[in-house]
Scaffold this active site. Structure first.
Site, PDB file in Angstrom:
ATOM      1  N   GLN A 287      -8.559  14.405   3.885  1.00  6.03           N
ATOM      2  CA  GLN A 287      -7.910  13.621   2.832  1.00  6.03           C
ATOM      3  C   GLN A 287      -8.801  13.453   1.606  1.00  6.03           C
ATOM      4  OE1 GLN A 287      -6.954   9.112   3.215  1.00  6.03           O
ATOM      5  NE2 GLN A 287      -4.998  10.156   3.231  1.00  6.03           N
TER       6      GLN A 287
ATOM      7  N   HIS B 237      -8.994  11.173  -1.485  1.00  5.66           N
ATOM      8  CA  HIS B 237      -8.428   9.910  -1.974  1.00  5.66           C
ATOM      9  C   HIS B 237      -8.146  10.063  -3.466  1.00  5.66           C
ATOM     10  CE1 HIS B 237      -8.006   5.703  -3.053  1.00  5.66           C
ATOM     11  NE2 HIS B 237      -7.995   5.380  -1.774  1.00  5.66           N
TER      12      HIS B 237
ATOM     13  N   LEU C 211     -15.283   4.994  -4.343  1.00  5.83           N
ATOM     14  CA  LEU C 211     -13.886   4.682  -4.094  1.00  5.83           C
ATOM     15  C   LEU C 211     -13.374   3.520  -4.950  1.00  5.83           C
ATOM     16  CD1 LEU C 211     -11.604   5.472  -2.149  1.00  5.83           C
ATOM     17  CD2 LEU C 211     -12.303   3.536  -0.758  1.00  5.83           C
TER      18      LEU C 211
ATOM     19  N   GLU D 213      -6.789   1.826  -3.076  1.00  7.11           N
ATOM     20  CA  GLU D 213      -5.351   1.941  -3.291  1.00  7.11           C
ATOM     21  C   GLU D 213      -4.739   0.566  -3.567  1.00  7.11           C
ATOM     22  OE1 GLU D 213      -3.709   4.790  -0.592  1.00  7.11           O
ATOM     23  OE2 GLU D 213      -1.973   3.534  -0.207  1.00  7.11           O
TER      24      GLU D 213
ATOM     25  N   ARG E  79      -1.016   9.440  -0.083  1.00  5.67           N
ATOM     26  CA  ARG E  79      -2.231   9.861  -0.786  1.00  5.67           C
ATOM     27  C   ARG E  79      -2.244  11.346  -1.135  1.00  5.67           C
ATOM     28  NH1 ARG E  79      -6.916   6.259   2.266  1.00  5.67           N
ATOM     29  NH2 ARG E  79      -6.311   4.316   1.247  1.00  5.67           N
TER      30      ARG E  79
ATOM     31  N   HIS F 180     -12.602  12.014   1.195  1.00  9.60           N
ATOM     32  CA  HIS F 180     -12.556  10.645   1.690  1.00  9.60           C
ATOM     33  C   HIS F 180     -12.496  10.510   3.200  1.00  9.60           C
ATOM     34  CE1 HIS F 180     -11.882   6.388   1.488  1.00  9.60           C
ATOM     35  NE2 HIS F 180     -10.669   6.462   1.984  1.00  9.60           N
TER      36      HIS F 180
ATOM     37  N   ARG G 224      -3.238  10.698   6.358  1.00  7.73           N
ATOM     38  CA  ARG G 224      -3.345   9.305   6.787  1.00  7.73           C
ATOM     39  C   ARG G 224      -2.830   8.364   5.710  1.00  7.73           C
ATOM     40  NH1 ARG G 224      -6.796   5.321   5.738  1.00  7.73           N
ATOM     41  NH2 ARG G 224      -8.518   6.538   4.893  1.00  7.73           N
TER      42      ARG G 224
ATOM     43  N   PHE H  24       0.859  -1.179   0.000  1.00  8.49           N
ATOM     44  CA  PHE H  24       0.000   0.000   0.000  1.00  8.49           C
ATOM     45  C   PHE H  24       0.899   1.234   0.000  1.00  8.49           C
ATOM     46  CE2 PHE H  24      -4.621   0.710   1.305  1.00  8.49           C
ATOM     47  CZ  PHE H  24      -5.116  -0.292   0.501  1.00  8.49           C
TER      48      PHE H  24
END
Lengths: 230, 584
Positions: B240, B242, B252, B255, B286, B353, B397, B119
């Site tokens: 955030q 995304h 979404l 990732e 991100r 997000h 994050r 990730f």
């Protein structure tokens, strides 16, 4: 596009009726978008919805006679006028909102949790990819209720027949190589109603928005019972 | 009519991963716990988490909680509190094993261990080669975890109040929290739940923006309740976006797609992340990837007839891998973009997000507020999950740390409540109850006025235009004024539906109030912070400024006041990671 929506408010209505709405549709529009449009026109209209992408399972409704999840049902695929009703066979609370408590009770009745008698290892319980594959098509259930509320056996005996959703969940744990309660689970499903009221009508398979197959799960439970009996 | 009352030792508001993992701690104890949720628990938004949960299990390649900690501190752009981060990264390992023991159907490796994928922002050995730390159940990890936690709570016979909406916290004159006034949605009847401890686990507030990956229910209810009880919200400017929402829609795309080897291309077919993050490329943090996508589009290299998105290519992974590891996003792509990701690339653009900020807590989940030169605990109040800000995410994050945060700190809060249970309930404060009742009864008002829908639409657009990705002094100060004006207009809103039974119009009105409180916290905090850090990016202050701004911001509803407090740079046992330039 014409929509005919079932309306019912127990404060004022003696029974549900259909109300017509004209909704301007756009490309890529989903049924949930159309229902939100209805709510824009009339804020007294009520339905459950949340994630908008088919994972939370809130917005199951009956569309042109078939149970569907509104958020992943494309308007383009629906015949006009689009008739939207609450799930059949459940008590209506208001408009498209039904009382699902019996459905949830049946789910709870199959002990839907992993049972492990052995002491837990310090790390993960090992499971081979092949064993894990056996859970595919089972664990993805979102509990929307499309299946059980389209099942005639569940309509007739919702207090005694577990219904396809709960039985799919029962098989999800029976099929899990980590679970150690096979005998207890099978014993609990004995009797003429809980499992055996399924008459393989297969409405559940037809309507499942996640493409799952509760009828097959029920068949698998029956086979396992048979094996055990021999 | 007398108000119905119930008494529990603990009240948990919210039944997502944080609330359910707090509640399950009460299994096999004598303490009585109530879980209040405005939706049936498995509808909570944890269900939508896709990619996975981070833990340094080292199942695929070498790993270590300390490396996880480094990545999280760096990912936070050095705004995260290092004591909480150390705790979370250490606890990650037993937490994931516990989940597995509780039945979560994780994907598996050939040796039978939990499957882990790469990730963004993950490294081995403090910034070295890419790590694979994200434990996954295909691309439905949140669903698998939420359902398993609900199942464990059913087994534990947790007392659920399903489809009850929490209106406001009840507090006494000393500021202690005594429980909450809630509304049974089906009947429209209010209910007072008294509790010795109340845990806010109500999730995020993504509905403040128009285009969002967040569900309809993510309206910041707990954060707004805390604000109205006098508690400030911390670091609310850090929102955030995304990188990969379905273009124009916002759903979404995990990732995990890039973790499995997918990558982003612009209209020239160029793999543009190589320019922005030469090492990590598509698996940079991100904030970095989102800004890169926006830059590509702004500079005319976007795809499609309007050049307004980029493409996420994964067809080269092959149908078998896609079907096995990413079946959910293949399905979403087909439904919402009309694209089979196994054949064609997906059109994507950043989508609102996750809120890094929230209700300030310590690592036991206790809500803490400034007091004198230090801090004090708000008696009886806890928070966990996206609603809280224990500050493990800081300014940005990392993917896979959100499920981890809710599980670790939900559990910690539940355990702390249990271990520190007061013997008696404090006496109820009737004034506070009356106040909460008034915010409910306010919606009985009839006559002409604005509709919730009109005001909500205007508010969400204003938030997007003035507190979204582009943040200059001018745009934001105009935004704050506009949002304050909209907040005033709340007084003019009148409902046309006054029925008691399942009245969602009334719920949406209460939610709009909560969204407004969160929105203004977000916009005002963003205006105050004159630097760029993590997700907070200001063209007029393009650099991170550690000398002046390595501090948390606190927003108080009263007077829309902003205050600050220091970052905890000292971990629990290891050496501190001092701020460094952040490159991927």
């Amino acid at each position: 596009m014409k929509f005919r929506i079932s309306r019912y408010n127990p404060d004022v209505d003696s029974e549900p009726y259909m109300q017509e709405f004209d909704i301007e549709v756009s490309r890529g529009m989903m049924l949930r978008d159309a229902l939100l449009e209805v709510k824009r026109q009339d804020e007294t209209f009520n339905f459950r919805h949340s994630c908008g992408e088919g994972v939370c399972g809130s917005d199951g409704v009956n569309v042109n006679g078939t149970n569907k999840l509104a958020c992943i049902t494309a308007i383009a695929d629906l015949k006009e006028p689009v008739e939207v009703r609450p799930f059949p066979g459940r008590p209506i609370i208001r408009d498209l909102v039904v009382d699902m408590s019996q459905f949830y009770q049946q789910y709870k009745a199959v002990d839907p949790w992993l049972v492990r008698e052995d002491p837990m290892p310090e790390q993960e319980i090992l499971q081979s990819p092949e064993d894990r594959d056996k859970l595919d098509g089972l664990y993805e259930c979102i509990m929307c209720g499309c299946c059980s509320t389209s099942c005639p056996s569940f309509w007739w005996n919702p207090e005694k027949f577990h219904g396809p959703q709960a039985l799919l969940s029962a098989w999800r744990f029976l099929a899990d190589s980590r679970d150690q309660a096979t005998d207890e689970r099978l014993d609990k499903l004995e009797g003429p109603y809980k499992l055996f009221r399924c008459h393989t009508i297969m409405n559940c398979v037809e309507v499942c928005p996640k493409g799952l197959n509760p009828t097959q799960a029920i068949g698998n439970i029956k086979n396992l019972m048979l094996k055990k009996a021999i | 009519m007398a108000l119905n009352k119930r008494r529990f030792d603990a009240l948990i508001i919210g039944a997502g991963g944080a609330g359910l993992n707090a509640a399950v701690q009460f299994a096999n104890t004598n303490a009585r716990v109530a879980v209040v949720s405005k939706v049936f628990p498995t509808r909570s938004h944890t269900v939508a988490a896709q990619g996975g949960v981070n833990a340094a299990l080292a199942n695929v390649m070498p790993d270590n909680w300390h490396w996880h900690m480094f990545d999280t501190v760096k990912g936070s752009d050095y705004l995260g509190d290092q004591d909480s981060i150390e705790y979370m990264c250490r606890e990650a390992i037993p937490t994931v094993y516990e989940l597995e023991h509780n039945g979560v159907p994780f994907s598996r490796l050939d040796n039978g261990k939990i499957y882990q994928r790469a990730f963004g922002g993950q490294s081995q050995n403090f910034g070295g080669a890419q790590a694979a730390r994200t434990c996954a159940a295909a691309d439905r990890t949140g669903h698998a975890i939420l359902h398993s936690l609900y199942q464990q709570n059913v087994r534990a016979r947790t007392h659920f109040f399903d489809e009850y909406f929490a209106i406001d916290l009840i507090r006494d004159n000393e500021g202690a929290i005594l429980g909450a006034l809630v509304l049974e949605i089906e009947t429209g009847e209010p209910l007072l739940i008294e509790a010795k401890a109340t845990v806010l686990a109500t999730g995020g507030c993504g509905q403040v923006f128009r285009t969002t990956s967040n569900a309809h229910i993510n309206t910041g209810d707990g954060m707004a309740m805390a604000l109205r009880a006098g508690v400030p919200l911390m670091d609310m400017e850090f929102y955030q976006f995304h990188p990969t929402g379905i273009a124009g829609k916002g759903m979404l795309i995990t990732e995990g797609v890039r973790g499995e080897g997918g990558y982003l291309i612009n209209k020239d077919g160029e793999r543009f992340m190589e320019r922005y993050a030469p090492n990590a490329k598509d698996l940079a943090s991100r904030d970095v990837v989102s800004r890169a996508i926006v830059t590509e589009v702004k500079e005319g290299r976007g795809c499609g007839p309007n050049g307004d998105h980029v493409l996420l290519k994964l067809d080269h992974l092959g149908e078998e891998i896609i079907q096995k590891r990413l079946p959910g996003i293949r399905e979403s792509g087909k439904i919402f973009a009309g694209v089979d990701a196994a054949v064609e690339p997906l059109p994507v653009f950043p989508t609102a997000h996750y809120i890094m900020g929230g209700i300030p807590t310590d690592r036991y989940g206790r809500v803490i507020v400034p007091h004198g030169s230090g801090e004090e605990v708000v008696p009886g109040l806890y928070a966990a999950g996206e609603a809280a800000c224990v500050s493990v995410h800081g300014a940005n994050r990392l993917g896979g740390n959100s499920l981890l945060d809710i599980l670790v700190f939900g559990r910690a809060a539940g355990l702390h409540v249990l271990d520190n249970m007061e013997e008696h309930h404090r006496p109820m404060n009737e004034d506070s109850v009356d106040q909460a009742m008034q915010s409910l009864q306010r919606w009985d008002r009839k006559g002409d006025g604005l509709s919730v829908r009109e005001l909500r639409d205007e508010f969400r657009k204003t938030m997007e235009d003035h507190a979204g990705v582009f943040r200059t002094e001018e745009i934001m100060s105009e935004g704050v004024e506009k949002i304050k004006a909209l907040r005033k207009k709340m007084d003019d809103v009148v409902l046309t539906d006054h029925s008691k039974v399942f009245n969602t119009a009334r719920i949406e009105a209460l939610e709009l109030q909560n969204l407004m409180d969160c929105g203004i916290a977000l916009a005002a905090s963003a205006l105050a912070r004159k630097e760029s850090r993590g997700a907070h990016s200001r063209p007029d202050y393009p650099d991170r400024n550690d000398a002046e701004w390595m501090k948390h911001s606190l927003y108080y509803l009263e007077g829309d006041r902003i205050d600050f407090k220091p970052v905890q740079t000292k971990p629990l046992t290891v050496d501190s990671f001092p701020p460094k330039e952040r490159v991927y």
